[in-house]
Design an enzyme around this catalytic site. Structure first.
Site, mmCIF file in Angstrom:
data_model
loop_
_atom_site.group_PDB
_atom_site.id
_atom_site.type_symbol
_atom_site.label_atom_id
_atom_site.label_comp_id
_atom_site.label_asym_id
_atom_site.label_seq_id
_atom_site.Cartn_x
_atom_site.Cartn_y
_atom_site.Cartn_z
ATOM 1 N N CYS A 159 0.820 -1.215 0.000
ATOM 2 C CA CYS A 159 0.000 0.000 0.000
ATOM 3 C C CYS A 159 0.858 1.271 0.000
ATOM 4 O O CYS A 159 0.604 2.218 -0.768
ATOM 5 C CB CYS A 159 -0.962 -0.017 1.178
ATOM 6 S SG CYS A 159 -0.180 0.001 2.813
ATOM 7 N N HIS B 165 -2.835 0.826 7.047
ATOM 8 C CA HIS B 165 -3.138 0.795 5.618
ATOM 9 C C HIS B 165 -3.341 2.221 5.107
ATOM 10 O O HIS B 165 -3.822 3.093 5.840
ATOM 11 C CB HIS B 165 -4.401 -0.027 5.353
ATOM 12 C CG HIS B 165 -4.691 -0.236 3.891
ATOM 13 N ND1 HIS B 165 -3.806 -0.845 3.032
ATOM 14 C CD2 HIS B 165 -5.782 0.111 3.131
ATOM 15 C CE1 HIS B 165 -4.336 -0.898 1.823
ATOM 16 N NE2 HIS B 165 -5.513 -0.305 1.845
ATOM 17 N N GLU C 182 -5.892 1.261 -4.349
ATOM 18 C CA GLU C 182 -5.071 0.725 -3.261
ATOM 19 C C GLU C 182 -4.395 -0.562 -3.709
ATOM 20 O O GLU C 182 -4.820 -1.211 -4.672
ATOM 21 C CB GLU C 182 -5.952 0.420 -2.040
ATOM 22 C CG GLU C 182 -6.986 -0.673 -2.322
ATOM 23 C CD GLU C 182 -7.806 -1.087 -1.104
ATOM 24 O OE1 GLU C 182 -7.443 -0.689 0.021
ATOM 25 O OE2 GLU C 182 -8.798 -1.823 -1.293
#
Length: 460
Positions: free
Chosen positions: A371, A421, A433
């Site tokens: 990420c 995240h 993402e």
């Protein structure tokens, strides 16, 4: 990102125009707009499928139980039919015994009748013998015969007369003895006839009684066996009807289950087709984004160093155009595999070991992004050198309330105070993402919830 010549850029733009049908750049917030999907076919829930499967399994088990029960009842019915047949034979045998006994009783009765006739005849013979004896005694008395030895001597006129008298006496005595013997035989015959008659009558009565009892017992046994057979046949009929009903329900459940599973198969096929179309669309979107990024890089005034290969770092830029470049760079990587620790300012790179899930998924052998690596690459295109850790990336820009988010802002999720995240907001409540091991870079709806931070990071 490798540099591209102007001719290559034109070709890429034409390709994108053909794929997207736009003929122009895709603006921020509408970069992945897609035509509305066709209405999906019915998709039964997993609970419906489980319930349907349970109904089929339960129905099959019930039918199996009823089939076993039916087999047992059929065996029992066959055994009862054998019992009925046996009782029929017993009844037939008893009937034969009864018929034979009736014949024997009739014979005994006939013998008794004959014995009574013989008794009557014997009585008549006694009466006749007694009459003859009485006649002999009466004649002797009437003639005044002295049958003793002295009487014969005194009454005889001479020797010849004596002999005649002796012969006569013998004849009379013989006649008397014969009459007495006849009387005695007649009495014995009558006694024997009376005894035979009584015995014959007793035998006839006993045989008649035994035959009647055997007939009654056989009839009762036959009636009981027939009643049991009828009851068993009724139970068998009930179980057959029950089995038919359960089989009907099972067939209905199987048909319903087959219908639901066919619906699920059609839905899965539709879903797979939609996924294929979406993958094609995302490839087209990614190609368009890469083409725009290449065009932007080609137009960059920064010259290359001779023989140095890739162009030097991009100049620092701000504003919506810079945000679009960031989005284009990220969108150009749609479909690239997730690799924990992967991703640099130049693009995807080999992942690293984490000693856990990522290792189990083989991320250290893959070329891709995690990420934060995707953010690092996307922002490098506008001269922003983000730190590697997602928490530091979120802290890098200005903190703006989530409600005021704009395309190009970074969203972050945290638990227990630690960010785990990060993703790039691209507009219309969508984000791009690199989600987790085993997945690929994707566009999805923003996941609002307890772990999404209330602020976004605005770098541009």
């Amino acid at each position: 990102m490798r540099p591209a010549g102007s001719a290559r850029v034109v070709v890429l733009l034409l390709l994108v125009a053909l794929l997207t049908g736009t003929g122009g750049a895709v603006g921020a917030g509408t970069a992945i707009a897609a035509p509305p999907s066709p209405t999906p076919p019915p998709n039964p829930s997993d609970e419906q499928l489980r319930s349907s499967g349970d109904a089929v399994a339960g129905g099959a088990a019930e039918v199996a139980q009823l089939t076993d029960r039916l087999s047992a009842l059929q065996a029992e019915a066959e055994d009862l039919q054998i019992q009925v047949a046996e009782q029929h034979e017993s009844a037939n045998q008893a009937q034969d015994v009864f018929t034979t006994a009736q014949g024997a009783a009739q014979d005994a009765a006939d013998r008794a009748d004959r014995a009574r006739i013989e008794t009557q005849a014997a009585g008549s013979a006694i009466d006749a013998a007694r009459a003859r004896l009485d006649d002999v005694v009466a004649n002797t008395y009437q003639q005044g015969l002295d049958l003793g030895p002295i009487g014969m001597l005194t009454s005889a006129s001479g020797p010849e007369d004596l002999i005649d008298r002796a012969q006569m006496t013998d004849a009379v005595a013989q006649q008397q003895a014969t009459a007495l013997d006849a009387l005695e035989r007649a009495r014995v015959d009558k006694a024997n006839a009376d005894s035979a008659a009584r015995q014959a009558q007793d035998e006839a009565e006993q045989r008649q009684q035994a035959a009647a009892e055997a007939k009654t017992a056989a009839d009762q046994a036959l009636a009981a066996a027939q009643s049991a057979s009828d009851a068993q046949a009724q139970r068998l009929s009930q179980v057959l009807a029950e089995q038919t009903d359960v089989q009907r329900r099972l067939d209905a459940a199987e048909n319903a289950d087959a219908g639901l599973r066919a619906q699920r198969q059609r839905f899965d096929a539709w879903q797979a087709e939609q996924a294929r179309l979406e993958a094609e669309r995302q490839r087209a979107v990614a190609a368009a984004a890469r083409a725009r990024a290449a065009q932007e890089e080609a137009a960059r005034p920064t010259p290359r160093s001779p023989g140095s290969g890739p162009r030097s770092a991009a100049p620092r830029r701000y504003g919506s155009a810079a945000a679009q470049t960031v989005i284009d760079r990220a969108m150009g990587e749609l479909g690239v595999i997730y690799a924990w620790g992967g991703g640099t300012a130049r693009g995807p790179s080999r992942g690293i070991r984490d000693g856990g899930v990522a290792d189990a998924m083989g991320d250290y052998k893959k070329i891709g992004f995690d990420c934060s690596g995707l953010m690092l690459y996307a922002f490098a295109g506008v001269g922003v050198n983000l730190p590697r850790y997602s928490g530091n990336q979120h802290a890098y820009g200005d903190q703006v309330p989530l409600a005021d988010k704009q395309p190009g802002d970074m969203l972050a999720w945290a638990r227990n105070g630690r960010i785990y995240h990060i993703a790039l907001y691209i507009g219309n409540n969508k984000m791009i993402e690199a989600p987790y091991s085993g997945a690929t870079v994707r566009v999805t709806d923003v996941r609002y919830g307890g772990n999404l931070l209330p602020t976004v990071s605005r770098v541009l």
